[in-house]
Each structure stands twice: as structure tokens, then as C-alpha cells.
Design a protein around this motif. Structure first.
Motif, mmCIF file in Angstrom:
data_model
loop_
_atom_site.group_PDB
_atom_site.id
_atom_site.type_symbol
_atom_site.label_atom_id
_atom_site.label_comp_id
_atom_site.label_asym_id
_atom_site.label_seq_id
_atom_site.Cartn_x
_atom_site.Cartn_y
_atom_site.Cartn_z
ATOM 1 N N HIS A 48 0.867 -1.193 0.000
ATOM 2 C CA HIS A 48 0.000 0.000 0.000
ATOM 3 C C HIS A 48 0.897 1.234 0.000
ATOM 4 O O HIS A 48 1.384 1.651 1.050
ATOM 5 C CB HIS A 48 -0.892 -0.034 1.260
ATOM 6 N N HIS A 77 1.342 5.152 -2.242
ATOM 7 C CA HIS A 77 0.800 6.024 -3.295
ATOM 8 C C HIS A 77 1.945 6.686 -4.067
ATOM 9 O O HIS A 77 2.288 7.846 -3.841
ATOM 10 C CB HIS A 77 -0.144 7.046 -2.662
ATOM 11 N N PHE A 136 -6.901 6.293 -4.701
ATOM 12 C CA PHE A 136 -7.431 6.977 -3.524
ATOM 13 C C PHE A 136 -7.716 8.431 -3.849
ATOM 14 O O PHE A 136 -7.609 8.880 -4.981
ATOM 15 C CB PHE A 136 -6.447 6.846 -2.348
ATOM 16 N N GLU A 155 -9.041 1.661 -2.740
ATOM 17 C CA GLU A 155 -9.452 1.540 -1.365
ATOM 18 C C GLU A 155 -10.937 1.817 -1.267
ATOM 19 O O GLU A 155 -11.406 2.833 -1.764
ATOM 20 C CB GLU A 155 -8.703 2.553 -0.480
ATOM 21 N N HIS A 206 -4.898 0.135 7.897
ATOM 22 C CA HIS A 206 -4.669 1.252 8.837
ATOM 23 C C HIS A 206 -5.106 0.874 10.252
ATOM 24 O O HIS A 206 -5.707 1.684 10.960
ATOM 25 C CB HIS A 206 -5.406 2.530 8.404
HETATM 26 ZN ZN LIG Z 1 -3.928 4.808 1.019
#
Ligand SMILES: [Zn+2]
Length: 282
Positions: free
Chosen positions: A7, A9, A34, A105, A167
Motif C-alpha cells: 500500500h 501512493h 485513492f 481503497e 490502517h
Molecule cells: Zn492509502
């Protein structure tokens, strides 16, 4: 140490980051689609972004010998914007692409009715396209958001072994550990989890179904915190095999369920001296 960041970005990172990641042992990444910080005002902006995630960004990563895969979805935050609702009709087109290894996500930002709709619709797409799902848990009201996410996952009928709840922290890990879902942890410089806190959770809950990511984006974050976590594990007495399980084999197993994770040449035996063995690309 061979590392698969499940994960991150990369769209918001520079080539310096790719270079440092490759040197640290990162050989594969998954970039979830996202929110981009600036709200998008039309579905066309999403199409261009999704195209970049399966076209331009894998090319950039490849220049540093890093395999790049993506997850595609309408994110929870923008699910609230009526101008973006049509994105739900755009998503299936991308779920057919080889570079797409999950739906995500998805999940909750503020837990609104519109987020409920987008979340359930996209879990149904994951089932229909036989893909894993990446579920983001909200930063505010995290405990309630995590429980509600688990309820929605259960109602959807998707195999929990194909879902990561991401998370997580010391509090929410307790809600997820016995559900059969994978457990995702984002290691951040200041907020969320730190390497020492992560090591403590691995000590307490074991390494099975645990995914460690940097979730690096445009905010203060660090794509090398996967490596730092591996080093903290070693310092705490975990074996090299444990480190390889968490930082490589677990993400390979989770996203491998897509049937699309082509890691040929990227998954050579671990080099525990800390260097990536093979640097492909241009
Ligand atoms: Zn993310």
C-alpha cells in the motif's frame, strides 16, 4: 531483505523515492487508487488517474526494477460527491486489467449513507470479478468505523480471507484478528503506527495474515518505513524468515489471490545483506 509494499501512493512520490526504495530492497508495490488531496469534479479525472495507475506509474517503477500493481475503486471520501458517482460505472472496466490486483481503497471516511452504498457496491464487484478487496478504515472514530466495516464485509458474503482491513492500530487490531480478514498496518513517521509499535503487535499477534505498508502519499510519510520495520523486527529477535514472511510472502499471498501477480524475476531468494539482488528495467 526483499520487500513488497502492499500500500503506497507512488503517484505522489519522486524518482528519488523509487531509487531509495529499490536500494532498500523494495521489489514490488501495490498502489491503491485513492483521494488525491484536491477534490475531483468529474469522472473523467478518475479515468485519467486510473489509466496512470496501470500505465505510467508501472513504467516509472520499472525503471528502478520495481514491479507496480494497482487497486481500483471510488474512494470513500469522494463517494460523497454527487459529481463522482458515475465513477462506480467506470470501475468494472478497470477490474478486467492485468495490472489490477484488488478492488480498493473502499470503506469509510465519515460513515455516511453514500459511503455505505459505494462500499457495498464495490464489495459486490470484488466478488463478481473474483478479486481481493482493500478496506481503508477511517482516521476519525476508528473503532466504530472498523467494526462497521467488518459488518459490511460480512454482509457482502465475500471470503474474509480475501479482504484486508487496513490502517489498524493497537485498539482496532483486536476487532479484526479473529474475523479471518487480513490485518493491514500503515507505518508513519508521526501518526498511525511506528516500527517499534508494529514489532510489539507482531510479537503479540504473530506474523500470519499481517501486512505492513508505508502508505506513503503526498503528506508527511516515508516509503522506507517498511524496511525500518524489518530492521526493528530483526533487532527484536525475529528471524530473517519471519521478516521475509511479513514483508514479502504475506503480500504475495494476499494479492496473489487475484491470479494476476506476475513476479517473475522479482522474487529471487532474499538477500539478507540488505541489497536488492536484481535491478531490472531501463
Ligand atoms: Zn492509502
Amino acid at each position: 531483505m526483499r520487500i513488497f509494499d502492499p500500500h503506497v501512493h507512488m503517484t505522489s512520490r519522486t524518482t528519488d523515492d523509487y531509487e531509495a526504495m529499490a536500494a532498500a530492497g523494495v521489489r514490488a508495490v501495490v498502489e491503491p487508487s485513492f483521494w488525491l488531496g484536491q477534490p475531483r469534479t468529474s469522472p473523467g479525472s478518475f479515468a485519467d488517474y486510473f489509466d496512470a495507475l496501470i500505465g505510467w506509474e508501472p513504467f516509472r517503477a520499472g525503471q528502478f526494477g520495481i514491479r507496480h500493481f494497482a487497486t481500483i475503486a471510488l474512494n470513500p471520501k469522494e463517494a460523497n460527491d454527487p459529481r463522482c458517482r458515475e465513477v462506480l460505472e467506470l470501475v468494472p472496466r478497470y477490474l478486467d486489467k492485468d495490472a489490477v490486483v484488488a478492488v480498493g481503497e473502499i470503506g469509510y471516511d465519515s460513515m455516511t449513507p453514500l459511503e455505505d452504498l459505494a462500499f457495498a457496491a464495490q464489495l459486490a464487484l470484488a466478488v463478481e470479478y473474483d478479486l481481493p478487496a482493500l478496506v481503508h478504515t477511517p482516521h476519525r472514530d476508528k473503532q466504530r468505523g472498523t467494526q462497521r466495516s467488518l459488518d459490511v464485509v460480512k454482509e457482502s458474503g465475500i471470503d474474509p480471507g480475501r479482504v484486508v482491513i487496513d490502517h489498524l492500530n493497537e485498539v482496532t487490531v483486536e476487532l479484526v484478528r479473529d474475523t479471518g480478514c487480513w490485518l493491514g498496518f500503515s507505518i508513519y513517521p508521526d501518526t498511525k503506527m511506528s516500527p517499534p509499535r508494529m514489532v510489539e503487535l507482531l510479537r503479540r499477534h504473530g506474523t500470519e495474515r499481517m501486512l505492513v505498508n508505508s502508505a506513503a502519499d503526498w503528506g508527511r510519510s516515508d516509503p522506507l518505513l517498511t524496511r525500518a520495520t524489518g530492521e526493528a523486527m530483526r533487532a527484536a529477535g525475529f528471524s530473517d524468515d519471519d521478516v521475509d514472511g511479513v514483508l514479502w510472502r504475506n503480500p504475495v499471498e494476499f494479492y496473489g489471490a487475484s491470479g494476476r501477480l506476475d513476479l517473475s524475476d522479482a522474487d529471487a531468494p532474499a538477500d539478507f545483506a540488505g541489497n536488492s539482488i536484481k535491478r531490472g528495467g531501463a
